[in-house]
Design a protein around this motif. Structure first.
Motif, mmCIF file in Angstrom:
data_model
loop_
_atom_site.group_PDB
_atom_site.id
_atom_site.type_symbol
_atom_site.label_atom_id
_atom_site.label_comp_id
_atom_site.label_asym_id
_atom_site.label_seq_id
_atom_site.Cartn_x
_atom_site.Cartn_y
_atom_site.Cartn_z
ATOM 1 N N PRO A 15 19.110 20.994 -13.576
ATOM 2 C CA PRO A 15 18.429 21.925 -14.302
ATOM 3 C C PRO A 15 17.438 21.342 -15.479
ATOM 4 N N GLY A 16 16.656 22.080 -15.880
ATOM 5 C CA GLY A 16 15.682 21.786 -17.271
ATOM 6 C C GLY A 16 14.618 21.100 -16.915
ATOM 7 N N PHE A 17 14.388 20.470 -15.605
ATOM 8 C CA PHE A 17 13.252 19.720 -14.976
ATOM 9 C C PHE A 17 11.868 20.594 -15.070
ATOM 10 N N ASP A 18 11.039 20.487 -15.865
ATOM 11 C CA ASP A 18 9.924 21.426 -15.840
ATOM 12 C C ASP A 18 8.562 20.604 -15.631
ATOM 13 N N LEU A 19 7.738 20.929 -14.602
ATOM 14 C CA LEU A 19 6.510 20.279 -14.541
ATOM 15 C C LEU A 19 5.170 20.765 -15.184
ATOM 16 N N GLY A 20 5.781 22.131 -15.811
ATOM 17 C CA GLY A 20 4.607 22.833 -16.635
ATOM 18 C C GLY A 20 3.731 23.704 -15.723
#
Length: 57
Positions: A15-20
């Motif tokens: 969780p928390g991985f964000d590509l934007g």
């Protein structure tokens, strides 16, 4: 592929991985003097999100 699917793959399900937002990458493709490889890769990998904007260009 949708953003959530790619994030799950690249972030290994953490969780928390964000590509934007895809808009950031579309802006880079449209405005950089040299084609930004990473932005192009994101647009290709996330074609379902980027295609509508790329078609309007």
């Amino acid at each position: 592929m949708r953003k959530e699917e790619l994030e799950s793959i690249l972030g290994h399900g953490k969780p928390g991985f964000d590509l934007g937002p895809i808009e950031d990458y579309l802006h880079a493709v449209a405005s950089e003097r040299q084609l930004p490889d990473v932005a192009i890769i994101h647009c290709i990998a996330r074609i379902e999100e980027s295609a509508p904007a790329l078609r309007q260009s």
